[in-house]
Scaffold this active site. Structure first.
Site, PDB file in Angstrom:
ATOM      1  N   LYS A 116     -16.837  17.447  57.841  1.00  0.00           N
ATOM      2  CA  LYS A 116     -16.171  17.604  58.431  1.00  0.00           C
ATOM      3  C   LYS A 116     -15.940  18.560  59.452  1.00  0.00           C
ATOM      4  O   LYS A 116     -17.446  19.178  59.313  1.00  0.00           O
ATOM      5  CB  LYS A 116     -15.026  18.856  57.452  1.00  0.00           C
ATOM      6  CG  LYS A 116     -13.305  19.107  57.902  1.00  0.00           C
ATOM      7  CD  LYS A 116     -12.957  17.804  57.762  1.00  0.00           C
ATOM      8  CE  LYS A 116     -11.374  17.747  58.194  1.00  0.00           C
ATOM      9  NZ  LYS A 116     -10.352  16.861  57.656  1.00  0.00           N
TER      10      LYS A 116
HETATM   11  N1  GLU Z   1      -8.481  14.676  58.992  1.00  0.00           N
HETATM   12  C1  GLU Z   1      -8.576  13.560  58.491  1.00  0.00           C
HETATM   13  C2  GLU Z   1      -8.692  13.573  56.651  1.00  0.00           C
HETATM   14  O1  GLU Z   1      -8.016  14.976  56.742  1.00  0.00           O
HETATM   15  C3  GLU Z   1      -8.990  12.079  58.577  1.00  0.00           C
HETATM   16  C4  GLU Z   1     -10.702  11.899  58.427  1.00  0.00           C
HETATM   17  C5  GLU Z   1     -10.861  10.701  59.055  1.00  0.00           C
HETATM   18  O2  GLU Z   1     -10.144  10.220  59.791  1.00  0.00           O
HETATM   19  O3  GLU Z   1     -12.324  10.408  58.907  1.00  0.00           O
HETATM   20  O4  GLU Z   1      -8.222  12.663  56.216  1.00  0.00           O
END
Ligand code: GLU
Length: 426
Positions: A116
């Site tokens: 993240k």
């Molecule tokens: N931000 C989204 C999540 O928390 C998508 C993450 C992604 O597609 O890599 O799942």
């Protein structure tokens, strides 16, 4: 730029998402009997990058923004996860979110690890040109740490397709050739996948339908309260209204709207576009946000940010199903209260996994240079979501635990197995 050794994760108060992430990890690890050493490996992010990025603002001032990228695990594949922008982004929050990505990808058997990113900034106060500069400089600083085989970012809170396009372009400029697979959630014309924008909301709808079936609740007139009207909540509301659910309330940061007969979601979307708020909608009545959270409903879907359902308010919920569209909307301290009330939880690492599942499809399509039609994307995502839901529920029954613990156990088991197979390189 600073690359820090990962400090051990430390517990804080209830409103630190890392506390909830760790507590749930600890419980699942203990139940699985994972040995102490491996627990340490799984509990600690494998890499944390902190960047301080100088940006010249439109008025000529030079400002420095802080950004993070935490890669929790690459045991099952390249790290994967979104990037969020916000004034309240913290390293602990990003650490928690990175670990949730690892578990999310494992629950759905998507072959990625977890990561993240976040930048401390207030997008509401920044011009598009400033946002672009921040994004490009952040990407350039992370150049050595991201890549199609290394770590693949995506949108999250306050980031969107345009920001992903800037990331793709900056990364490609540095590597001297276009690399679409470095990031997902891109515009369709730049290697994005059909169905990606709707994917998280659609996935929430799919698992809600499974939960209703499991509880024997009839689909017709199912009442739904959704907190959040952005990419996840707004999309879930539109799709669910279209397929016959009765969305009785939408809750936003400035208040809620309510209509016991069901809100006209398209009209509400238009109203918000015109006025800037969901409040004052002629097709419903304004309501206090907390009050709306406690409405009697079949489904409550928190689809905004962390720490919405806490030890302070969990006993007041009156939903049968809690479908967690957001990451970490329920604190660890609220879990036993919800369990006592018999709320059927579809935990975040399962409920909102439709997004990363279609991100995976996007990455596959980019690497193949061959693009699927929307029906195929939706069908394949639905299949994965239904299988994952069934896996979690079966695991819960087999081990006599609640769905959240079952989802963590299933995920940990898969990641631990991958680490054991790979061994520890010394
Ligand atoms: N931000 C989204 C999540 O928390 C998508 C993450 C992604 O597609 O890599 O799942």
């Amino acid at each position: 730029m600073l690359v820090e050794a990962a400090p051990p994760m430390v517990a804080g108060d209830e409103f630190n998402p890392l506390v909830s992430a760790q507590a749930r990890f600890d419980e699942a690890a203990a139940r699985l009997g994972i040995d102490e050493g491996l627990q340490k490996v799984l509990r600690t992010p494998s890499r944390e990058v902190i960047v301080h990025i100088p940006v010249q603002l439109d008025d000529g001032r030079l400002e420095v923004f802080t950004g993070y990228r935490v890669q929790h695990s690459i045991a099952r594949g390249p790290a994967k996860g979104g990037i969020r922008y916000g004034p309240d982004v913290t390293l602990d929050e990003v650490r928690a979110l990175a670990s949730w990505m690892t578990w999310k990808c494992a629950v759905t058997n998507v072959p990625f690890g977890g990561a993240k990113g976040g930048i401390i900034c207030d997008p509401a106060l920044l011009s598009p040109a400033e946002l672009e500069k921040i994004t490009r400089r952040y990407t350039a600083e992370l150049y050595d740490f991201i890549g199609p085989e290394i770590d693949v970012p995506a949108p999250d809170v306050n980031t969107n397709e345009q920001i992903m396009a800037w990331i793709m372009d900056t990364y490609s400029m540095h590597s001297r050739h276009t690399q679409t697979a470095v990031v997902t959630g891109k515009p369709i014309d730049l290697g994005g996948s059909r169905g990606r924008i709707e994917a998280t909301g659609r996935g929430c709808m799919v698992v809600t339908e499974q939960a209703l079936r499991k509880l024997g609740i009839s689909r017709s007139d199912t009442r739904v309260v959704i907190q959040g009207f952005g990419n996840v909540g707004g999309m879930a509301a539109r799709l669910m209204a279209r397929s016959g659910f009765k969305i009785i309330s939408i809750i936003e940061y400035d208040g809620a709207v309510y209509n016991r007969k069901g809100l006209d979601i398209l009209a509400l979307t238009r109203h918000r576009k015109e006025t800037g708020s969901i409040l004052g909608f002629p097709g419903g009545e304004n309501m206090d946000r907390e009050e709306a959270l406690f409405l009697e409903t079949d489904v409550l879907m928190p689809a905004a940010k962390e720490d919405v359902i806490t030890s302070q308010n969990a006993d007041k919920l009156r939903c049968k199903i809690l479908c967690e569209g957001a990451n970490g909307p329920t604190t660890h301290y609220a879990d036993p209260i919800l369990a006592d009330k018999g709320v059927f939880i579809v935990p975040d690492i399962l409920a909102n996994a439709g997004g990363v599942t279609v991100s995976y499809f996007e990455w596959v399509q980019d690497r193949q240079g061959y693009f699927w039609n929307e029906q195929l994307v939706n069908d394949r995502m639905e299949e994965i979501m239904i299988n994952s839901f069934n896996d979690v529920v079966a695991y819960a029954v087999k081990h006599g635990v609640h769905n959240r613990t079952a989802a963590y156990m299933l995920a940990l088991d898969r990641v631990a197995f991958a680490i054991k197979l790979r061994g520890i390189y010394a």
